[in-house]
Motif scaffolding. Sequence first.
Motif, PDB file in Angstrom:
ATOM      1  N   GLY A   1       0.810  -1.230   0.000  1.00  0.00           N
ATOM      2  CA  GLY A   1       0.000   0.000   0.000  1.00  0.00           C
ATOM      3  C   GLY A   1       0.832   1.263   0.000  1.00  0.00           C
TER       4      GLY A   1
ATOM      5  N   TYR B   1      -5.789   3.118  -4.889  1.00  0.00           N
ATOM      6  CA  TYR B   1      -5.544   2.596  -3.557  1.00  0.00           C
ATOM      7  C   TYR B   1      -6.890   2.274  -2.929  1.00  0.00           C
ATOM      8  CZ  TYR B   1      -4.042   2.564   1.343  1.00  0.00           C
ATOM      9  OH  TYR B   1      -3.814   2.229   2.646  1.00  0.00           O
TER      10      TYR B   1
ATOM     11  N   LYS C   1      -9.028   1.538   0.124  1.00  0.00           N
ATOM     12  CA  LYS C   1      -8.976   1.737   1.586  1.00  0.00           C
ATOM     13  C   LYS C   1      -9.347   0.472   2.359  1.00  0.00           C
ATOM     14  CE  LYS C   1      -9.702   6.709   2.186  1.00  0.00           C
ATOM     15  NZ  LYS C   1     -10.758   7.557   1.710  1.00  0.00           N
TER      16      LYS C   1
ATOM     17  N   GLY D   1      -6.361  -1.762   2.012  1.00  0.00           N
ATOM     18  CA  GLY D   1      -5.065  -1.085   1.934  1.00  0.00           C
ATOM     19  C   GLY D   1      -4.199  -1.524   0.774  1.00  0.00           C
ATOM     20  N   LYS D   2      -4.842  -2.014  -0.284  1.00  0.00           N
ATOM     21  CA  LYS D   2      -4.044  -2.508  -1.412  1.00  0.00           C
ATOM     22  C   LYS D   2      -4.370  -1.758  -2.712  1.00  0.00           C
ATOM     23  CE  LYS D   2      -3.529  -7.171   0.461  1.00  0.00           C
ATOM     24  NZ  LYS D   2      -2.079  -7.416   0.526  1.00  0.00           N
TER      25      LYS D   2
END
Lengths: 715, 177
Positions: B97, B112, B114, B117-118
Motif C-alpha cells: 500500500g 488505492y 482503503k 489497503g491494497k
Amino acid sequence: MTELEKKIKAKIPGEDTGIEIKRSLCAVCSPGNHCGLDCYVKDGKLLKVEGTLEHPYNKGKICTKGASNRDYIYRKDRVRTPLKRVGARGEGKFEPISWDEAYQIIAEKLNAVKEQYSPHSVAFFSGFCKWYRPILHRFCYTFGSVNFGTDDSTCFKSTDICHHLTTGRGGNGPNLPNANTFLGWNYGGYYSNHLAVPGAQALKERGGKIIIIDTRYTPAAKNLADIFLQINPGTDGALALGMAKIIIDNGWADMDYIEKYTYGFEQYKELVQKYPLDKVCQITGLNPDDVFAATKLFATNGPAAINFSASALAHRTNGLQTNRAILCLSALTGNYDQPGGNIPSVASYLHKRGGFDTREMEFRESKRPHDQLRIGETRFPPWDEYCDEFQAMDLLRQIEEGTPYPVKAIVGFGFNAKMFPETDKLVKAFDKLDFFVDADMFMSYTTRFADIVLPSCSSLERGEMKAYEGGYLTFTKPAIPPLYESKSDVNMLCELARVMDLDDDLLKAGYEACCDWMIQDTGLTVADLKASDLPVKVPGAKPTVPGEYIKNGFKTRTGKFEFYSTAIASYDPKYGLNPLPDYVDPLADENDPETKANYPFHLIAGARIPNTLHSRLHEVPWLRSLRPDPLVEIHVDDAKRLGIGEGDKVALSSPHGTIHLKAKLTSKVKPGVLMMAHGYTEANANELVGRNHLDPYSGYPGFKSLRCAIRKEAE
Amino acid sequence: MMKYVFTFDPNRCSACSSCMIACTDQNDIDLAAGEKCYRKTYDTEIPLDDGKVYCAYLSTACMHCDDAPCIAACPVGCISKDPDTGFTIYDNTNCIGCKSCAMACPFGAPRYRKEDGKMVKCDGCYMRVKNGMKPACVRACSFGALDCVPEDQVTGAYSDKACNVLINQAGLRRKAH
C-alpha cells in the motif's frame, strides 16, 4: 492464485468455474426496446450481465442502464413480501402479509367499490415496465371497468395519434439503410435509444448527410451532424412550416406524389405562406442560411428519412401539431412510405413490429365494456378516437371532483405518481380513494401511498413473451429464481382472477394459456418458443415493404395522406382544433405579462441523460454514482449574470411550486433555457408543471416547455 | 510476446458511461464503500481560442504502456506484463500500500483501496481476452468508440485512435493562456 481462481474471479463461464450463461431480456426501459441479455449465473446468483451477441434485435449491445441490471435487481429496497399499510397514507409504514391475505383484501375492496359505485370507479393503471399490459387490460375489462390507463397518457401515443390522423396508420420508422439524408429531428440516440445510433453512423460513413435539430448540443450533434440547428424550445412547428414554404417556393416539392397520394395540399400551401424565412428565424432563433441549407439538403438530397420521437416534441402543449407539421414534410417531398423515407408498419405484440399478426387486440376487445365514458373522455377528441385507454391527465380532476362519476379505487402496476403534473396534489387526492393497490419491484415514492403493495419480480426472474423486428417471437425462461416472495406481475393477475372467480376461463388458465391464445395464428406455441433460448422466426412473417401501405389507399377518411385532417375537422368546433398543422406558441397559456416577468426562463424538464429513466433508476447506486445530485443545466452566461457557480444550490420555481437542486453550467443549452432530468423525489420537476398545461389534441403535458425562474440559494 | 491494445475513437463516444458500469459489474467494484471504477469517462466542455467550445466525450483507463513505469516503481514486484496479452497485470497479495505505482503513473490508473489497503487497477480483463472474449468495457460500448484488438491489426489511420490520442487532442485544443 491458481488458474481456476483467476478464471472464477474474471467470471469466465464454463464447467470448471460453475458459471453458466442464461438468456433473458432487459426490461429496465420500455418494451419498445427490451434487449437480449446474457446473464452470468452461479448457484442461482447473478454475477454480471452482457448483451446477447446472437440476439436478432440488439446483437450484443446494451446501454448504460441495461449494463446496471445486477445492481438494479439486487437493490436493497426491493419489495420482499406483500405488504399492508398500517400507518397513515404516505407515511411508509407497512406490515408483511401472505399472498392469500393480500388477494383476499384486494378482492373484497374491489368488489365493494363495484357494488357501492360501479365497476368503472376502479381505475386500472400500468406504469413500467408495461410487459403485462395485455393481461391487465383484459383483467380490467373482465372486471367490468372501462378504465384501463397507462403511461401512454404522457408518452408515445401522441406521436402515434398524429400519424393516425395524418396517414391512417400508426408510427413509422426512418428507413436509414436506403436514405441519403437523415433529418434527425430531436434525435438524441446516444442517451435514449442506443440501437438507433449504428444506423446513423453507417449512413454517415457511406457519405449520407445528417441534419440534427435539437434544443441542446448533444453527442449526436457533435458526432453525426453535417448541419446542426439549435432551435428555441417548442418552436419546431414553425420551423417545419417554414421549411415547407422554402420547399414549395423553390419547386422542390414532389408534385406527382402530392397529386396522387395527398389531400388538402392547397390549404396547406396557403398556411405555410404565413411562415417566411425571416419570421421563422425570429421564432426559432436560427440563422436563415442554416435553415435554407438544411431545407435544401433534406429536399434535394433524397431519399430523406425523418426521426420521430415518442416524447421529445410531444411533451409540449403544441406537440401533436408540431409532429404533424414535420410529418407533412415527408409527404411534401414524396418520402412517406418510399424506400429511404419513413415506412409505416403495424405492431405485432406490445408495440413491437414483427411482420406477423397476433390476437393481442382481440384478446382485450372481446371483453371491453361500453356502458360508461372513460376518465378524460370528451376532453381530447383525437385521444378519444385513436386510443382505447383513459387519458390519465384527467385522473386528478376526476378523483377530486367525482364527475361525471367517482373514482374510488386504483389497481396500479408500477404506478408512478411523479409522472403526473402537480404530483403533490395527486398523492393528496389518494386520500379520497377507498382503496389503492400497487405492484412494484421497489418501495417507490408511490407505493408509500398504497393500501396494499405487491412484490413484482424483474424480467430476469420470470418468463415472458416478446416480439421482435424481423419476424421473431420469444418466450424467456427465468435466469434466476424470483427474489424473496416476489412474483411475475401476470401470475398475480391470473391468480387474483381465480380468487375473485372472474368470468374469464382464459385468464384463470394462466399467462401461458393467454399467450398461446394470442399467438394461435403464428403456427407457434409457447412450448415451441420455450424450446429455444433465442427468439424464434415466425413462419410466414413478412418484412415491411416500402410502398406497400400507400398502394391500396391510406386508411384515413379520404384514403389519402391528409395535410388537412378531415378527422380533426369532424370534431365539434367548441374544441377549437385546427385541421391544418399550424404553429402555436408552446407557452401560449403562460404568456401574460406578469407570468412572463416573474418566470423568465424556459424549462425543459425530462431531457435524457444516460444514467436515468424516469423515476426508475435514481436509486440504483451504480447509476446514481454517475450523477449523484439532481442538476439543472444553465448556460454559462446566464449563470454568470445571476452569480450562480458550478454546483451551487438553486431553487427553480413556477406558479405551481418550487424545487431545490444544484446548478450545472454548460454551453450546450441556449441562454434563457434551463434543462433538467425528471423523476427525482427530492427535486420532482412535475411540481413545477400545472395540471392544465396540456396539449388540447393529445392531453399530453408540456413537460418540455414551461416558464420558470431560477435563483441562487444560500449554502 | 503477443500484444493487445485498447483503441478509442473520440468521435463515436458520448460519455454514456456504459463502459464504467460494465467495468464495475465485471470487477465487483464497491462504489458504496468509496471505491472508484477503473475506467472513467469525461463529458468536458473545452473553451477554444475562437470563443467556441469543444465538447469532449472521453473514456480512459490504464493505458497498458509498453514501458510501464508502475512496474519498476513497485518495491515488492506486484505488477508485471501478461505474456499472452501484453496487458499490465498485478497480483496484490504482497502489496504494502505504498502508492509508489500510483505516483509513477502519468494517468492515475492504479487506485488505492482503503478497505484492504491494497492497490487495484484495470488489468485489461486479460483473463477474458485469453478466453476469447472482449474486455467488459469494450463489450458494453454500443457505439464502437472503444475496442481492444491485437496490435498488428492496428494500422494506418486507425493507429491514431490508439491510446492517448484523446489527451493530445484535448490538450491541443485547450485555450492558450
